[in-house]
Scaffold this motif. Structure first.
Motif, PDB file in Angstrom:
ATOM      1  N   SER A  19       0.952  -2.216  13.133  1.00 61.87           N
ATOM      2  CA  SER A  19       1.116  -1.726  14.506  1.00 61.87           C
ATOM      3  C   SER A  19       2.101  -0.562  14.603  1.00 61.87           C
ATOM      4  O   SER A  19       2.007   0.253  15.519  1.00 61.87           O
ATOM      5  N   HIS A  20       3.030  -0.446  13.679  1.00 63.20           N
ATOM      6  CA  HIS A  20       4.014   0.632  13.690  1.00 63.20           C
ATOM      7  C   HIS A  20       3.496   1.917  13.046  1.00 63.20           C
ATOM      8  O   HIS A  20       4.113   2.966  13.168  1.00 63.20           O
ATOM      9  N   LYS A  21       2.361   1.854  12.378  1.00 62.30           N
ATOM     10  CA  LYS A  21       1.837   3.033  11.678  1.00 62.30           C
ATOM     11  C   LYS A  21       1.058   3.918  12.648  1.00 62.30           C
ATOM     12  O   LYS A  21       0.295   3.426  13.477  1.00 62.30           O
ATOM     13  N   PRO A  22       1.240   5.221  12.539  1.00 55.77           N
ATOM     14  CA  PRO A  22       0.506   6.130  13.432  1.00 55.77           C
ATOM     15  C   PRO A  22      -0.980   6.192  13.070  1.00 55.77           C
ATOM     16  O   PRO A  22      -1.350   6.009  11.912  1.00 55.77           O
ATOM     17  N   GLU A  23      -1.793   6.439  14.073  1.00 54.91           N
ATOM     18  CA  GLU A  23      -3.213   6.625  13.812  1.00 54.91           C
ATOM     19  C   GLU A  23      -3.434   8.011  13.220  1.00 54.91           C
ATOM     20  O   GLU A  23      -2.931   8.999  13.749  1.00 54.91           O
ATOM     21  N   THR A  24      -4.140   8.058  12.111  1.00 60.91           N
ATOM     22  CA  THR A  24      -4.509   9.325  11.495  1.00 60.91           C
ATOM     23  C   THR A  24      -5.973   9.239  11.081  1.00 60.91           C
ATOM     24  O   THR A  24      -6.543   8.143  10.977  1.00 60.91           O
ATOM     25  N   VAL A  25      -6.578  10.374  10.846  1.00 57.28           N
ATOM     26  CA  VAL A  25      -7.947  10.405  10.326  1.00 57.28           C
ATOM     27  C   VAL A  25      -7.875  10.012   8.863  1.00 57.28           C
ATOM     28  O   VAL A  25      -7.071  10.549   8.094  1.00 57.28           O
ATOM     29  N   ARG A  26      -8.688   9.052   8.479  1.00 56.85           N
ATOM     30  CA  ARG A  26      -8.677   8.535   7.115  1.00 56.85           C
ATOM     31  C   ARG A  26     -10.101   8.497   6.580  1.00 56.85           C
ATOM     32  O   ARG A  26     -11.031   8.176   7.303  1.00 56.85           O
ATOM     33  N   THR A  27     -10.242   8.829   5.310  1.00 58.42           N
ATOM     34  CA  THR A  27     -11.545   8.751   4.648  1.00 58.42           C
ATOM     35  C   THR A  27     -11.364   8.079   3.295  1.00 58.42           C
ATOM     36  O   THR A  27     -10.276   8.098   2.720  1.00 58.42           O
ATOM     37  N   ALA A  28     -12.433   7.500   2.816  1.00 62.40           N
ATOM     38  CA  ALA A  28     -12.452   6.950   1.461  1.00 62.40           C
ATOM     39  C   ALA A  28     -13.864   7.106   0.913  1.00 62.40           C
ATOM     40  O   ALA A  28     -14.840   6.896   1.631  1.00 62.40           O
ATOM     41  N   THR A  29     -13.935   7.479  -0.356  1.00 62.05           N
ATOM     42  CA  THR A  29     -15.220   7.590  -1.038  1.00 62.05           C
ATOM     43  C   THR A  29     -15.203   6.668  -2.245  1.00 62.05           C
ATOM     44  O   THR A  29     -14.253   6.676  -3.028  1.00 62.05           O
ATOM     45  N   ALA A  30     -16.250   5.859  -2.356  1.00 58.57           N
ATOM     46  CA  ALA A  30     -16.396   4.919  -3.470  1.00 58.57           C
ATOM     47  C   ALA A  30     -17.758   5.133  -4.112  1.00 58.57           C
ATOM     48  O   ALA A  30     -18.681   5.638  -3.477  1.00 58.57           O
ATOM     49  N   GLN A  31     -17.851   4.731  -5.370  1.00 55.01           N
ATOM     50  CA  GLN A  31     -19.125   4.819  -6.068  1.00 55.01           C
ATOM     51  C   GLN A  31     -19.439   3.504  -6.763  1.00 55.01           C
ATOM     52  O   GLN A  31     -18.540   2.760  -7.151  1.00 55.01           O
ATOM     53  N   SER A  32     -20.730   3.260  -6.895  1.00 56.29           N
ATOM     54  CA  SER A  32     -21.236   2.171  -7.713  1.00 56.29           C
ATOM     55  C   SER A  32     -22.545   2.660  -8.318  1.00 56.29           C
ATOM     56  O   SER A  32     -22.962   3.798  -8.089  1.00 56.29           O
ATOM     57  N   SER A  33     -23.180   1.800  -9.091  1.00 52.00           N
ATOM     58  CA  SER A  33     -24.470   2.164  -9.668  1.00 52.00           C
ATOM     59  C   SER A  33     -25.217   0.893 -10.053  1.00 52.00           C
ATOM     60  O   SER A  33     -24.637  -0.194 -10.131  1.00 52.00           O
ATOM     61  N   ILE A  34     -26.504   1.067 -10.290  1.00 54.72           N
ATOM     62  CA  ILE A  34     -27.324  -0.024 -10.802  1.00 54.72           C
ATOM     63  C   ILE A  34     -28.313   0.569 -11.794  1.00 54.72           C
ATOM     64  O   ILE A  34     -28.958   1.586 -11.514  1.00 54.72           O
TER      65      ILE A  34
END
Length: 166
Positions: A19-34
């Motif tokens: 709750s104390h952390k400011p809102e910021t734009v955040r992204t994450a990229t993950a990969q997998s495969s089969i």
């Protein structure tokens, strides 16, 4: 020394207070495969699997999984996702065809979206397996890993330096 944030003063699990952390734009990229055999690859490419369009169903499953990550991973915060994009890349391998899965998740919030991206990547691969297992149960999933993350104030952006080859 690394401080473990998911334990309370009694050493018991807790959900971290953000709750104390400011809102910021955040992204994450993950990969997998089969890794798939020739027959499965051909059927997916020609869209002739009896269960339907494998990649379309897997893509929707991955998006749904990202939206439900906090219900699967106990200490994840439910966060409002502003976007989830899943893309596929085919690579011919010595022992079959590898379907690469790349997921990017985005939010504007006070906690990151790494777990949402990772969950989506894993569930997308699992859905491909589920839709194709009648033909071959020997498909190989993984590895699944974080490629990069951006946003936030307290921790720096992250970009994987070593390219996965498995």
């Amino acid at each position: 020394m690394v401080e473990f944030t998911h334990f309370n003063e009694q050493g018991r699990a807790k959900m971290v207070d953000v709750s104390h952390k400011p809102e910021t734009v955040r992204t994450a990229t993950a990969q997998s495969s089969i890794l798939l055999n020739e027959e499965i690859y051909e059927r997916i490419a020609a869209n002739t699997m009896k269960k339907g369009d494998v990649l379309a169903v897997a893509q929707v499953a991955g998006i749904m999984a990202s939206k439900n990550t906090s219900g699967i991973i106990p200490m994840c915060h439910p966060i409002p996702l502003s976007g989830v994009n899943i893309s596929f890349q085919w690579n011919k391998e010595e022992n079959g065809h590898k379907l690469g899965i790349t997921v990017t998740a985005m939010t504007k919030g006070s906690t990151g979206v790494e777990m949402e991206a990772l969950t989506a990547a894993a569930v997308t691969a699992l859905t491909v397996y589920d839709m194709c297992k009648a033909i071959d149960k020997g498909m190989i999933i993984g590895p699944t890993y974080l490629v990069e993350k951006t946003g936030g104030v307290s921790s720096p952006d992250y970009k994987r330096q070593i390219k996965q080859t498995e």
